[in-house]
Write a protein that holds these residues in place. Structure first.
Motif, PDB file in Angstrom:
ATOM      1  N   ILE A  38      36.058  43.817  -4.223  1.00 40.57           N
ATOM      2  CA  ILE A  38      37.716  43.723  -3.369  1.00 40.57           C
ATOM      3  C   ILE A  38      36.838  43.494  -2.267  1.00 40.57           C
ATOM      4  O   ILE A  38      36.469  43.912  -1.141  1.00 40.57           O
ATOM      5  N   VAL A  39      37.241  42.149  -1.694  1.00 36.76           N
ATOM      6  CA  VAL A  39      37.109  41.557  -0.145  1.00 36.76           C
ATOM      7  C   VAL A  39      38.964  42.000   0.456  1.00 36.76           C
ATOM      8  O   VAL A  39      39.549  40.218   0.162  1.00 36.76           O
ATOM      9  N   ALA A  40      38.176  41.918   2.074  1.00 39.11           N
ATOM     10  CA  ALA A  40      39.996  41.608   2.331  1.00 39.11           C
ATOM     11  C   ALA A  40      40.128  40.879   4.162  1.00 39.11           C
ATOM     12  O   ALA A  40      38.951  41.587   4.707  1.00 39.11           O
ATOM     13  N   ALA A  45      42.205  34.732   8.977  1.00 37.54           N
ATOM     14  CA  ALA A  45      41.758  34.548   8.800  1.00 37.54           C
ATOM     15  C   ALA A  45      40.935  34.555   7.372  1.00 37.54           C
ATOM     16  O   ALA A  45      40.066  34.487   6.421  1.00 37.54           O
ATOM     17  N   VAL A  46      41.892  33.577   6.861  1.00 36.78           N
ATOM     18  CA  VAL A  46      41.784  33.901   4.710  1.00 36.78           C
ATOM     19  C   VAL A  46      41.144  32.669   4.425  1.00 36.78           C
ATOM     20  O   VAL A  46      39.936  33.350   3.620  1.00 36.78           O
ATOM     21  N   ALA A  51      35.675  31.392   3.126  1.00 34.48           N
ATOM     22  CA  ALA A  51      34.890  29.956   3.267  1.00 34.48           C
ATOM     23  C   ALA A  51      33.529  31.148   3.123  1.00 34.48           C
ATOM     24  O   ALA A  51      32.277  30.780   2.913  1.00 34.48           O
ATOM     25  N   ALA A  52      33.695  31.936   3.605  1.00 36.66           N
ATOM     26  CA  ALA A  52      32.149  33.381   3.600  1.00 36.66           C
ATOM     27  C   ALA A  52      32.140  33.390   2.568  1.00 36.66           C
ATOM     28  O   ALA A  52      31.040  33.620   1.770  1.00 36.66           O
ATOM     29  N   SER A  85      30.295  39.725   8.048  1.00 38.14           N
ATOM     30  CA  SER A  85      31.611  39.023   8.360  1.00 38.14           C
ATOM     31  C   SER A  85      32.968  38.820   9.432  1.00 38.14           C
ATOM     32  O   SER A  85      33.209  40.107   9.730  1.00 38.14           O
ATOM     33  N   PRO A  86      33.120  38.357  10.462  1.00 41.24           N
ATOM     34  CA  PRO A  86      34.518  38.532  11.704  1.00 41.24           C
ATOM     35  C   PRO A  86      35.526  38.044  10.948  1.00 41.24           C
ATOM     36  O   PRO A  86      36.234  38.545  11.501  1.00 41.24           O
ATOM     37  N   HIS A  87      34.995  37.372  10.071  1.00 40.61           N
ATOM     38  CA  HIS A  87      37.053  37.073   9.205  1.00 40.61           C
ATOM     39  C   HIS A  87      37.300  38.518   8.164  1.00 40.61           C
ATOM     40  O   HIS A  87      38.298  38.458   7.075  1.00 40.61           O
TER      41      HIS A  87
END
Length: 519
Positions: A38-40, A45-46, A51-52, A85-87
């Motif tokens: 799961i990535v929040a 920054a969606v 993209a990341a 990632s900063p996002h």
């Protein structure tokens, strides 16, 4: 099931630079090398977060929606890079969670007409009118709901399916239909009644389990969100897993603080002091299981998060039509209350009753007869198999301890109907050897299940029932009232086995009437 379909117009090399590494998308990864996570995303920054994910070689498989989170399959080695990632707010493994029932459908004794399961009276649901429950909605997150069921079809119910199996109105695992029956089986001339039996309560079903009885945490998180978006006052989850999930915790907090929803989940069936989730979260009520005597169920988990208890042993409720079994036995003119063994074939056998002792060896003397067998020495499958191998046409196994019992034949394949009986029934049958005995195991629309899964809908349904009389109470106040009005069991006050005690509908209603919401 919603999926992310956005166009990735960002140059991959630019995203790789954000990681300080070459893009991983071109690196081939076998299935064994991949992991589901799961990535929040951080606020705002969606797009960059998606993209990341693409740069990490990931593939979005579920968009949770509304919480800036997705479930992703990607190479295992890319997880650490994505976490930097900063996002991205957080990355966590999308672990499986499970339905918390312990047994397959087991045959209840055949009784004509409609039965009132013991749990209905134990939680005082028979003392409180459900005429006002039109103002409440219970959202059941589970394996679906058999909309064709004779005891469920007339309810006010709708739902959605987050699996690829059937629809929300089908139930391949049988679990969700059993849960729903405890909440709202209809008061008619057949089957059972639920806590809210008069077709007034609103139900919303979110199907997350297929026949396997398991689902990724992200799917259950999305189901929790869908409950809130569809007006649930109470969310009922007879499920869980051993690991906390940040996304589920965030949604539970949102349901409680922003949607005024009471979230309830099963404590778990491991029989130890571990914590299951989502039950272990602060804004989720953790439910333990009791038996018919209000004793702690030995499988029910014990920990400081346990908050309240409900009936969870040998709970009779609905299962998809024809998927359960019912059992009966007569000897001479006497009918006995028996339970069908899980795994017994359907059928009827009539023949003279013969004493087969412990059933630990074959005996040609029982050929063409119904075997009466005492529990003990060897397992049930061996007893029934030995009876069959001896030419027996049916088997009755009676208890060697007080009371009746449920049993299973496991993986054994037998061809004769087999049932279990109490010690007293067995003793009486021993006085009738040689008389004509009939053993029947037949298809049924009802079954006995064990588990904190069965205790949870008792609590969820009582919460909705009581709350419907005082809809101006908040979810937090209802939670407080249910705890303060529970019947204290075990050690005085809250304890790790029973929490505050057995949920009590009438006591909770009376408490609000005299002291107000939450007091």
């Amino acid at each position: 099931m919603a999926k992310f379909n956005g166009r990735l117009a960002t140059v991959v090399l630019g995203i790789a630079a954000a990681f300080g590494a070459a893009p991983l998308a071109s690196q081939a990864a076998t299935a064994a090398d991949k992991v589901r996570v799961i990535v929040a995303f951080k606020q705002g920054a969606v797009s960059a977060g998606h993209a990341a994910i693409a740069a990490a070689g990931g593939r979005t498989v579920l968009d949770v929606g509304g919480f800036n989170a997705v479930a992703v399959e990607l190479p295992r080695k890319a997880v650490a890079l994505l976490q930097r990632s900063p996002h991205v707010e957080f990355v966590e493994e999308d672990k499986l969670q499970y339905a918390f029932a312990l047994s397959d459908p087991s045959g209840p004794p055949y009784l004509p007409g409609q039965q009132v399961p013991y749990g209905i009276k134990m939680v005082q649901a028979d003392q409180v009118s459900d005429s006002t429950t039109t103002n409440r909605t219970v959202c059941i997150i589970d394996s679906g709901y058999d909309l064709a069921h004779e005891d469920l079809s007339a309810n006010h119910v709708s739902g959605e399916n987050l699996t690829t199996s059937g629809s929300w109105s089908t139930d391949e695992a049988h679990h969700g239909t059993h849960v729903a029956g405890t909440v709202a089986a209809i008061n008619n001339s057949v089957g059972v009644v639920g806590v809210n039996p008069n077709k007034n309560l609103n139900l919303y079903i979110v199907k997350v389990f297929d026949a396997s009885g398991s689902a990724p945490s992200s799917v259950i998180a999305k189901a929790m969100l869908r409950c809130g978006m569809n007006g649930a006052n109470v969310v009922s989850m007879s499920l869980g897993g051993s690991s906390p999930n940040k996304l589920q915790e965030k949604i539970a907090d949102w349901l409680t603080t922003k949607r005024n929803t009471l979230v309830i989940a099963a404590a778990g069936n491991a029989g130890n002091s571990t914590v299951s989730y989502p039950a272990g979260f602060e804004n989720v009520v953790s439910v333990a299981a009791l038996d018919v005597n209000k004793a702690w169920a030995s499988f029910s988990q014990t920990n400081p998060d346990v908050e309240i208890a409900g009936p969870g042993v040998s709970v009779l409720s609905t299962v998809p039509m024809g998927t359960g079994t019912t059992a009966s036995a007569t000897v001479g003119a006497t009918a006995y209350e028996v339970n069908g063994f899980t795994g017994s074939p359907l059928g009827t056998a009539t023949a003279p009753l013969a004493n087969f002792g412990l059933g630990d060896h074959t005996d040609p003397a029982v050929a063409g007869k119904v075997c009466l067998i005492q529990r003990g020495s060897v397992d049930f499958a061996t007893k029934v198999t030995n009876c069959q191998a001896s030419g027996g046409v049916g088997a009755i196994v009676y208890n060697n301890a007080p009371g009746g019992f449920l049993g299973t034949l496991g993986t054994a394949v037998t061809t004769i109907p087999s049932v279990s009986a109490s010690d007293t029934a067995g003793a009486d049958m021993l006085t009738k050897l040689g008389q004509s005995a009939t053993v029947t195991v037949a298809a049924s629309n009802y079954a006995l299940f064990d588990g904190t899964s069965m205790a949870t809908p008792h609590v969820s349904a009582v919460a909705a029932l009581v709350w419907s009389h005082y809809p101006n109470c908040t979810a937090a106040q209802m939670r407080s009232t249910l705890n303060k009005s529970a019947q204290d069991l075990g050690d005085p006050g809250r304890d790790v086995k029973f929490g505050y005690g057995l949920v009590q509908a009438k006591a909770a209603l009376d408490r609000i009437a005299s002291l107000g919401c939450g007091n």
